[in-house]
Design an enzyme around this catalytic site. Structure first.
Site, PDB file in Angstrom:
ATOM      1  N   ARG A  30       4.776 -36.645 -15.162  1.00 16.45           N
ATOM      2  CA  ARG A  30       4.436 -35.223 -15.291  1.00 16.45           C
ATOM      3  C   ARG A  30       5.665 -34.328 -15.269  1.00 16.45           C
ATOM      4  NH1 ARG A  30      -1.008 -33.852 -14.975  1.00 16.45           N
ATOM      5  NH2 ARG A  30      -2.231 -35.732 -15.327  1.00 16.45           N
ATOM      6  N   ARG A  34       3.691 -28.432 -16.198  1.00 14.56           N
ATOM      7  CA  ARG A  34       3.572 -28.210 -14.761  1.00 14.56           C
ATOM      8  C   ARG A  34       4.617 -27.281 -14.176  1.00 14.56           C
ATOM      9  NH1 ARG A  34       0.589 -32.629 -11.302  1.00 14.56           N
ATOM     10  NH2 ARG A  34      -1.378 -32.380 -12.382  1.00 14.56           N
ATOM     11  N   ARG A  43       3.269 -22.397 -23.512  1.00 13.56           N
ATOM     12  CA  ARG A  43       1.853 -22.766 -23.552  1.00 13.56           C
ATOM     13  C   ARG A  43       0.914 -21.555 -23.524  1.00 13.56           C
ATOM     14  NH1 ARG A  43      -1.182 -26.466 -21.329  1.00 13.56           N
ATOM     15  NH2 ARG A  43      -2.780 -25.010 -21.948  1.00 13.56           N
ATOM     16  N   ASP A  79      -2.138 -36.233 -23.560  1.00  8.24           N
ATOM     17  CA  ASP A  79      -3.001 -36.489 -22.413  1.00  8.24           C
ATOM     18  C   ASP A  79      -3.786 -37.765 -22.675  1.00  8.24           C
ATOM     19  OD1 ASP A  79      -3.951 -35.064 -19.777  1.00  8.24           O
ATOM     20  OD2 ASP A  79      -5.704 -36.010 -20.662  1.00  8.24           O
ATOM     21  N   TYR A 154     -13.652 -40.801 -16.621  1.00  3.95           N
ATOM     22  CA  TYR A 154     -13.843 -39.425 -17.121  1.00  3.95           C
ATOM     23  C   TYR A 154     -15.094 -39.318 -17.985  1.00  3.95           C
ATOM     24  CZ  TYR A 154      -9.404 -37.891 -15.207  1.00  3.95           C
ATOM     25  OH  TYR A 154      -8.396 -37.557 -14.341  1.00  3.95           O
TER      26      TYR A 154
HETATM   27  O1  1CP Z   1       5.135 -35.084 -18.312  1.00  5.89           O
HETATM   28  C1  1CP Z   1       4.032 -35.571 -18.523  1.00  5.89           C
HETATM   29  O2  1CP Z   1       3.667 -36.589 -17.915  1.00  5.89           O
HETATM   30  C2  1CP Z   1       3.158 -34.853 -19.495  1.00  5.89           C
HETATM   31  C3  1CP Z   1       2.227 -35.619 -20.313  1.00  5.89           C
HETATM   32  C4  1CP Z   1       0.912 -35.973 -19.591  1.00  5.89           C
HETATM   33  C5  1CP Z   1       0.533 -37.242 -19.147  1.00  5.89           C
HETATM   34  C6  1CP Z   1       1.392 -38.501 -19.122  1.00  5.89           C
HETATM   35  C7  1CP Z   1      -0.169 -35.098 -19.365  1.00  5.89           C
HETATM   36  C8  1CP Z   1      -0.207 -33.658 -19.674  1.00  5.89           C
HETATM   37  N1  1CP Z   1      -1.220 -35.831 -18.874  1.00  5.89           N
HETATM   38  C9  1CP Z   1      -0.801 -37.138 -18.716  1.00  5.89           C
HETATM   39  C10 1CP Z   1      -1.587 -38.273 -18.259  1.00  5.89           C
HETATM   40  C11 1CP Z   1      -2.847 -38.054 -17.525  1.00  5.89           C
HETATM   41  N2  1CP Z   1      -3.837 -37.141 -17.746  1.00  5.89           N
HETATM   42  C12 1CP Z   1      -3.269 -38.889 -16.466  1.00  5.89           C
HETATM   43  C13 1CP Z   1      -2.497 -40.088 -15.983  1.00  5.89           C
HETATM   44  C14 1CP Z   1      -1.345 -39.670 -15.147  1.00  5.89           C
HETATM   45  C15 1CP Z   1      -1.677 -39.246 -13.742  1.00  5.89           C
HETATM   46  O3  1CP Z   1      -2.310 -40.030 -13.015  1.00  5.89           O
HETATM   47  O4  1CP Z   1      -1.263 -38.141 -13.370  1.00  5.89           O
HETATM   48  C16 1CP Z   1      -4.507 -38.421 -16.014  1.00  5.89           C
HETATM   49  C17 1CP Z   1      -5.341 -38.974 -14.888  1.00  5.89           C
HETATM   50  C18 1CP Z   1      -4.863 -37.312 -16.832  1.00  5.89           C
HETATM   51  C19 1CP Z   1      -6.087 -36.515 -16.775  1.00  5.89           C
HETATM   52  C20 1CP Z   1      -5.762 -35.089 -16.544  1.00  5.89           C
HETATM   53  N3  1CP Z   1      -5.360 -34.241 -17.543  1.00  5.89           N
HETATM   54  C21 1CP Z   1      -5.722 -34.387 -15.318  1.00  5.89           C
HETATM   55  C22 1CP Z   1      -6.064 -34.967 -13.949  1.00  5.89           C
HETATM   56  C23 1CP Z   1      -7.419 -34.495 -13.520  1.00  5.89           C
HETATM   57  C24 1CP Z   1      -7.934 -35.243 -12.299  1.00  5.89           C
HETATM   58  O5  1CP Z   1      -8.836 -36.078 -12.480  1.00  5.89           O
HETATM   59  O6  1CP Z   1      -7.437 -34.993 -11.191  1.00  5.89           O
HETATM   60  C25 1CP Z   1      -5.303 -33.086 -15.594  1.00  5.89           C
HETATM   61  C26 1CP Z   1      -5.105 -31.961 -14.644  1.00  5.89           C
HETATM   62  C27 1CP Z   1      -5.071 -33.019 -16.997  1.00  5.89           C
HETATM   63  C28 1CP Z   1      -4.549 -31.862 -17.765  1.00  5.89           C
HETATM   64  C29 1CP Z   1      -3.121 -31.966 -18.113  1.00  5.89           C
HETATM   65  N4  1CP Z   1      -2.519 -33.056 -18.764  1.00  5.89           N
HETATM   66  C30 1CP Z   1      -1.196 -32.792 -18.963  1.00  5.89           C
HETATM   67  C31 1CP Z   1      -0.938 -31.469 -18.462  1.00  5.89           C
HETATM   68  C32 1CP Z   1       0.407 -30.784 -18.523  1.00  5.89           C
HETATM   69  C33 1CP Z   1      -2.139 -30.986 -17.928  1.00  5.89           C
HETATM   70  C34 1CP Z   1      -2.366 -29.627 -17.271  1.00  5.89           C
HETATM   71  C35 1CP Z   1      -3.097 -28.757 -18.235  1.00  5.89           C
HETATM   72  C36 1CP Z   1      -2.457 -27.451 -18.558  1.00  5.89           C
HETATM   73  O7  1CP Z   1      -1.228 -27.260 -18.501  1.00  5.89           O
HETATM   74  O8  1CP Z   1      -3.267 -26.568 -18.923  1.00  5.89           O
END
Ligand code: 1CP
Length: 347
Positions: A30, A34, A43, A79, A154
């Site tokens: 991540r 973030r 964004r 994602d 999910y």
């Molecule tokens: O730097 C990076 O890693 C960015 C790329 C990335 C990756 C590798 C994003 C962007 N998401 C992911 C993988 C991801 N997505 C995982 C596996 C990694 C982990 O365990 O953290 C999972 C479980 C998700 C699902 C997801 N997408 C969540 C988690 C929700 C939960 O169940 O708690 C969330 C919050 C997202 C949204 C998301 N994905 C990525 C970003 C930057 C965001 C935030 C959304 C935004 O900025 O509006």
């Protein structure tokens, strides 16, 4: 030692193969998005899934942390649910929540409506990867996907879940449907990974983020065969594979045996213990507690040095956090961690 400009010979890829490195490579789960103000800026006004499908944005957001922190790898900005949406699943990413579905997966009919993923459904993903790789030069790009269990969770829960009770209910209540769903998700994950590798990604990471919610028996029967099949589909791709989940201390040996070059370790397991658990012969990735980045610098420094020290017991160590960067993390601390890892490990 000299390193060439080929990302296949970068410290990250070398460490993943257990080869000698000029310094311990470091990147952060991540790292894109973030905590970066430049991310929030770019964004603004764009929906998350739309951003993931827009090559200009994906390229810029993927490169931001590389420029700022000088990490040893980029992680593709996307994602785990992007390939699901590409197959037509009605899914959104809600700010502050994560992936959500209005109509969760419950039945065989739902499976029949879930097609395989083909490259023509995601031409933008290949284009984004190609552009990023051109811009990165010698720095490797890590492609990624969600593992079948985490994706299934999910789909079945309809969003983030504390207990995964609907998922476990389907798994045990209709094992045939469960395995058929996971077989389809294996195809989707593997196809998503292959598109990224064919477009130039130098390594891949398979996230089974929520596998730590399972007992070992359930993991072995209902999940491991599908993770193994997903990783096996990439066996001939020529790039190292990294496999990671949260809270997976009890599953580490099973996950390490799923067909991966590198095992990712979450912050709850001492890195030295993790290395011993998997037999000492396997490169590891991890595992600074992301919450400790909020502690005084002396604490962070001590932990980084300890983790680097313990990592020397493995044939390769990729420094990382034990889960993703927390949104309020001070990016300046992340840059300092990169500098410290490089300085302490240079030889
Ligand atoms: O730097 C990076 O890693 C960015 C790329 C990335 C990756 C590798 C994003 C962007 N998401 C992911 C993988 C991801 N997505 C995982 C596996 C990694 C982990 O365990 O953290 C999972 C479980 C998700 C699902 C997801 N997408 C969540 C988690 C929700 C939960 O169940 O708690 C969330 C919050 C997202 C949204 C998301 N994905 C990525 C970003 C930057 C965001 C935030 C959304 C935004 O900025 O509006």
């Amino acid at each position: 030692m000299t390193t060439t400009a080929d990302p296949a010979d970068s410290p990250l890829v070398r460490a993943a193969r257990g080869e000698a490195v000029p310094h311990t490579p470091v990147w952060f789960m991540r790292q894109a998005g973030r905590s970066l103000p430049e991310y929030r800026e770019i964004r603004r006004g764009t929906d998350m899934l739309e951003a993931c499908r827009t090559p200009d944005l994906v390229t810029e957001i993927t490169l931001q942390p590389v420029r700022r922190h000088r990490v040893d790898a980029a992680i593709f900005f996307s994602d785990i649910v992007v390939p699901l949406e590409a197959t037509g699943v009605d899914i959104d990413i809600e700010p502050g929540v994560g992936p959500v579905l209005d109509v969760p997966f419950t039945s065989r009919e739902d499976l029949e409506r879930l097609p395989e993923l083909t490259p023509d459904m995601i031409p933008d993903i290949a284009e984004s990867v190609r552009r990023i790789v051109l811009e990165l030069g010698p720095t490797p790009l890590i492609g990624f996907a969600g593992a079948p269990f985490t994706l299934a969770s999910y789909l079945i829960e309809g969003g983030p879940s504390k207990n995964h009770e609907l998922t476990k209910s389907l798994m045990h209540g209709d094992p045939q449907l469960w395995h058929d769903l996971c077989a389809r998700l294996t195809q989707i994950s593997a196809a998503f990974l292959k598109v990224q590798v064919e477009a130039g990604a130098s390594a891949i990471q398979l996230f089974d983020s929520w596998a730590g919610f399972l007992s070992r028996a359930d993991y072995r029967e209902y999940v491991l065969p599908h993770s193994r099949a997903t990783l096996a589909a990439l066996a001939d791709s020529g790039v190292p594979r990294i496999h990671f989940g949260v809270g997976t201390g009890e599953l580490l040996t099973d996950m390490a045996g799923a067909g991966t070059e590198v095992i990712g370790v979450d912050y709850r397991v001492n890195l030295g213990d993790a290395i011993a658990r998997v037999g000492g012969g396997m490169p590891v990735q991890g595992n600074l507690d992301p919450a400790l980045l909020f502690a005084p610098w002396e604490v962070v420094e001590r932990e980084v040095r300890r983790i680097l020290d313990e990592g020397r017991a493995a044939p390769g160590h990729i420094f990382n956090l034990g889960h993703g960067v927390l949104p309020d993390t001070d990016p300046v601390v992340l840059t300092r961690v990169v500098e410290l890892v490089h300085e302490v490990s240079s030889r």
